[in-house]
Motif scaffolding. Structure first.
Motif, PDB file in Angstrom:
ATOM      1  N   ALA A 189      31.685  40.332  37.331  1.00  0.00           N
ATOM      2  CA  ALA A 189      31.381  41.095  38.111  1.00  0.00           C
ATOM      3  C   ALA A 189      30.544  42.456  37.320  1.00  0.00           C
ATOM      4  O   ALA A 189      30.136  43.262  37.423  1.00  0.00           O
ATOM      5  N   GLY A 190      30.594  42.189  35.776  1.00  0.00           N
ATOM      6  CA  GLY A 190      30.113  42.774  34.662  1.00  0.00           C
ATOM      7  C   GLY A 190      31.462  43.413  33.915  1.00  0.00           C
ATOM      8  O   GLY A 190      30.746  44.280  33.467  1.00  0.00           O
ATOM      9  N   HIS A 191      32.615  42.838  34.415  1.00  0.00           N
ATOM     10  CA  HIS A 191      33.656  44.625  33.807  1.00  0.00           C
ATOM     11  C   HIS A 191      34.426  44.289  33.411  1.00  0.00           C
ATOM     12  O   HIS A 191      34.933  43.211  34.295  1.00  0.00           O
ATOM     13  N   PHE A 192      35.271  44.181  32.372  1.00  0.00           N
ATOM     14  CA  PHE A 192      37.079  43.938  32.334  1.00  0.00           C
ATOM     15  C   PHE A 192      37.347  44.859  33.752  1.00  0.00           C
ATOM     16  O   PHE A 192      37.248  45.497  33.693  1.00  0.00           O
ATOM     17  N   PRO A 193      39.140  44.520  33.360  1.00  0.00           N
ATOM     18  CA  PRO A 193      39.926  44.513  34.113  1.00  0.00           C
ATOM     19  C   PRO A 193      40.781  46.418  33.987  1.00  0.00           C
ATOM     20  O   PRO A 193      40.739  46.167  32.614  1.00  0.00           O
ATOM     21  N   ALA A 194      40.402  47.343  34.678  1.00  0.00           N
ATOM     22  CA  ALA A 194      40.238  48.405  34.318  1.00  0.00           C
ATOM     23  C   ALA A 194      41.633  49.287  35.079  1.00  0.00           C
ATOM     24  O   ALA A 194      41.184  49.034  36.590  1.00  0.00           O
ATOM     25  N   GLY A 195      42.571  49.699  34.266  1.00  0.00           N
ATOM     26  CA  GLY A 195      43.854  50.435  34.835  1.00  0.00           C
ATOM     27  C   GLY A 195      45.020  49.268  35.345  1.00  0.00           C
ATOM     28  O   GLY A 195      45.799  49.324  36.455  1.00  0.00           O
ATOM     29  N   ASP A 196      45.070  47.958  34.985  1.00  0.00           N
ATOM     30  CA  ASP A 196      45.151  47.340  35.309  1.00  0.00           C
ATOM     31  C   ASP A 196      46.713  46.843  33.996  1.00  0.00           C
ATOM     32  O   ASP A 196      46.032  46.718  33.472  1.00  0.00           O
ATOM     33  N   ASP A 197      47.889  47.304  34.119  1.00  0.00           N
ATOM     34  CA  ASP A 197      48.336  47.366  32.666  1.00  0.00           C
ATOM     35  C   ASP A 197      49.495  45.765  32.806  1.00  0.00           C
ATOM     36  O   ASP A 197      50.072  45.590  31.530  1.00  0.00           O
ATOM     37  N   LYS A 198      48.394  44.861  33.238  1.00  0.00           N
ATOM     38  CA  LYS A 198      48.665  43.744  33.154  1.00  0.00           C
ATOM     39  C   LYS A 198      47.769  42.719  31.960  1.00  0.00           C
ATOM     40  O   LYS A 198      47.974  41.448  31.530  1.00  0.00           O
TER      41      LYS A 198
ATOM     42  N   HIS B 110      35.199  48.865  29.659  1.00  0.00           N
ATOM     43  CA  HIS B 110      36.158  48.765  29.432  1.00  0.00           C
ATOM     44  C   HIS B 110      37.108  47.188  28.616  1.00  0.00           C
ATOM     45  O   HIS B 110      38.196  46.590  28.683  1.00  0.00           O
ATOM     46  N   ALA B 111      36.162  47.167  27.499  1.00  0.00           N
ATOM     47  CA  ALA B 111      36.614  45.590  26.656  1.00  0.00           C
ATOM     48  C   ALA B 111      37.260  46.000  25.802  1.00  0.00           C
ATOM     49  O   ALA B 111      37.966  45.301  25.250  1.00  0.00           O
ATOM     50  N   LEU B 112      38.141  47.206  25.361  1.00  0.00           N
ATOM     51  CA  LEU B 112      38.215  47.752  24.090  1.00  0.00           C
ATOM     52  C   LEU B 112      39.975  47.741  24.956  1.00  0.00           C
ATOM     53  O   LEU B 112      40.475  48.491  23.875  1.00  0.00           O
ATOM     54  N   ASP B 113      40.074  48.001  25.947  1.00  0.00           N
ATOM     55  CA  ASP B 113      41.097  49.077  26.810  1.00  0.00           C
ATOM     56  C   ASP B 113      42.213  48.175  26.079  1.00  0.00           C
ATOM     57  O   ASP B 113      43.988  48.777  26.318  1.00  0.00           O
ATOM     58  N   PHE B 114      42.704  47.163  25.755  1.00  0.00           N
ATOM     59  CA  PHE B 114      43.713  46.097  25.242  1.00  0.00           C
ATOM     60  C   PHE B 114      44.746  46.439  24.829  1.00  0.00           C
ATOM     61  O   PHE B 114      45.639  46.506  23.707  1.00  0.00           O
TER      62      PHE B 114
END
Length: 402
Positions: A44-53, A197-201
Motif C-alpha cells: 500500500a506504500g508505507h511501512f507498518p506504523a505504530g506496530d511494536d512488532k 516510516h522507513a526508519l521507525d525500526f
C-alpha cells in the motif's frame, strides 16, 4: 548430499504445512501470517506504523513481499521462497568449497545442521539474511565487494554488521566498512524517499524487555521452575519477556554485556596478526557474541549461527589445533536443542515455567555461552603475534581472561 537436502527439506515442508502434524500449527503459521499482513501494508506504500512488532530495517520488506509474486497461498509461497534461499546457501557453500579446495564438511554442516531446527527453519525470514551473509563470507574476498554485501545484509536485518569484525587493519577495513556503510545508507535513504516510516525500526528496540529465551533471562527461568522467583512471563513486542524482581537489573547487565563483548573483539583486532583465513573465524566469534549478550534470542537466530558455522567448516585452518571446529560442534548441539525446545517444550519455559523445558533451555544457553568464550579464545590464540612466530606453536601462549 542433494538427496539428503531434498529429503530433509521435503520433510520440513510437510511438517510446516501440517501434512505431518508437528506441534501446534500456530507455532509456524503465526509469524508468516504477520508477514502476510505486513506485506499488504508495504504494497500500500508505507511501512507498518505504530506496530511494536515491526523492528526491521527497510529491506526486510523484500522477503515479505516476494511470496506475493507466486500463484499459491501466501504461506506456501513463503515456505517455497525460504527453501530457495536454503538451496542458495548450499550452492554458495559448494562453490566456495570448490574454490578453496576443501571437502564437503561445510556442506554437510549446513545440510544436516540447519535441518536440526525443524520447521522453524523455513517459517521465518531469517534464511533470507543468512543467504546474504553467506554470500558476503564466500562470494569474494575483495573488501569493497564483501562490504557491499554486508551493507545489503545490514538493511535486511542488522546482525550482518558483525561480519566486518574480521577485516584486517588498514585499507581492507576502510574499504569494507566504507562500502557497507555506503550501501546501507543509500538503501535507507531510498526507502525514506519512497515510503514513510522507513526508519521507525531505529527506535523500535528501545522498548524491548528481557526475552525468556535469552541467556540473561536463564537464571529467572530456572528460579521460576524451582519456585524461587515470584516473577512471570508476558507477551510483549512479539516475544515472551520476563517480568518481575531483578529483571530490570538483568536488562541493564545485558545492555552492558554487548559493549564489553565488542571491546574484547576490538582488543583482539588491534593486537592480532591475522591471515586471510582468519576472517571467517572472527565472523563466527562476533555473531556468537551478539547472540549470547542480547536481551533477545529468538529460536530462529540459530539460523544465522548455523550459516556462519557452515562457512567455517568449509575453510581449512592453517593450524588445525587453533581452528573453530570444536566451536561448530557446540553450535550444532545448541541448534539441535533449539529444535527440540521450539515447539515441543515452548509451553514449559515460556508460559508455565515447568522444569523439563526450562532445563533444556538452560543447557542450550550454557552451550552457547561456552561456545562464544571458546571461539574467542581460539581466535585469539590463532592470531597471536607471538604464536605466529616461526616455530612457535599457537597453543603454548596464554590468552586474556574472558
Amino acid at each position: 548430499m542433494l538427496v539428503v537436502w531434498a529429503v530433509t527439506r521435503a520433510g520440513l515442508l510437510l511438517a510446516v504445512t501440517q501434512f505431518i502434524p508437528v506441534g501446534h500449527a500456530g507455532h509456524f503459521e503465526n509469524d508468516v501470517s504477520l508477514y502476510r499482513d505486513w506485506s499488504q501494508t508495504l504494497l500500500a506504500g508505507h511501512f507498518p506504523a505504530g506496530d511494536d512488532k515491526w523492528q526491521y530495517p527497510p529491506l526486510a520488506a523484500a522477503p515479505m513481499v516476494v511470496p506475493r509474486l507466486l500463484p499459491w497461498s501466501y504461506h506456501l509461497d513463503f515456505y517455497l521462497v525460504a527453501l530457495l534461499c536454503d538451496l542458495g546457501i548450499l550452492l554458495l557453500l559448494w562453490r566456495f568449497a570448490h574454490k578453496v579446495g576443501a571437502g564437503r564438511t561445510g556442506l554437510w554442516t549446513w545440510t544436516v545442521g540447519a535441518a536440526l531446527l525443524g520447521p522453524l527453519l523455513i517459517s521465518r525470514y531469517d534464511l533470507t539474511v543468512t543467504l546474504v551473509a553467506v554470500m558476503a563470507l564466500t562470494a569474494s574476498a575483495v573488501p569493497v565487494v564483501r562490504g557491499a554485501l554486508i551493507g545489503v545484509g545490514l538493511i535486511v536485518k542488522v546482525w550482518p554488521v558483525a561480519l566486518l569484525v574480521g577485516l584486517r587493519r588498514g585499507r581492507e577495513a576502510l574499504a569494507g566498512a566504507g562500502s557497507a556503510l555506503a550501501v546501507a545508507a543509500a538503501g535507507c535513504g531510498v526507502a525514506v524517499l519512497l515510503m514513510p516510516h522507513a526508519l521507525d525500526f531505529l527506535a523500535a528496540q528501545e522498548g524491548r524487555g528481557l526475552q525468556i529465551e535469552s541467556p540473561a533471562a536463564t537464571p529467572f527461568a530456572l528460579a521460576r521452575a524451582f519456585g524461587w522467583w515470584d516473577g512471570y512471563t508476558n507477551y510483549q513486542h512479539g516475544a515472551m519477556e520476563a517480568v518481575g524482581p531483578g529483571v530490570a537489573t538483568a536488562e541493564q547487565l545485558a545492555l552492558f554485556a554487548t559493549p564489553v563483548a565488542l571491546a574484547l573483539l576490538a582488543l583482539w583486532w588491534v593486537r592480532a596478526a591475522p591471515n586471510a583465513g582468519t576472517y571467517h573465524d572472527a565472523a563466527l566469534t562476533a555473531v556468537l557474541f551478539l547472540v549470547v549478550t542480547s536481551r533477545v534470542l529468538s529460536p530462529q537466530y540459530m539460523t544465522w549461527v548455523a550459516g556462519v558455522a557452515a562457512v567455517v567448516m568449509t575453510v581449512r585452518p592453517s593450524d588445525p589445533g587453533a581452528g573453530q571446529r570444536p566451536v561448530v560442534w557446540l553450535v550444532l548441539a545448541a541448534t539441535l536443542l533449539t529444535g527440540i525446545m521450539y515447539p515441543w517444550l515452548e509451553q514449559d519455559y515460556s508460559w508455565t515455567g515447568d522444569l523439563p523445558g526450562t532445563l533444556v533451555l538452560a543447557v542450550r544457553n550454557l552451550i552457547l555461552v561456552v561456545a562464544a568464550i571458546m571461539s574467542f579464545v581460539r581466535l585469539w590464540r590463532s592470531t597471536s603475534r607471538r604464536s605466529r612466530t616461526v616455530g612457535a606453536p599457537a597453543h603454548r601462549f596464554a590468552v586474556p581472561t574472558v
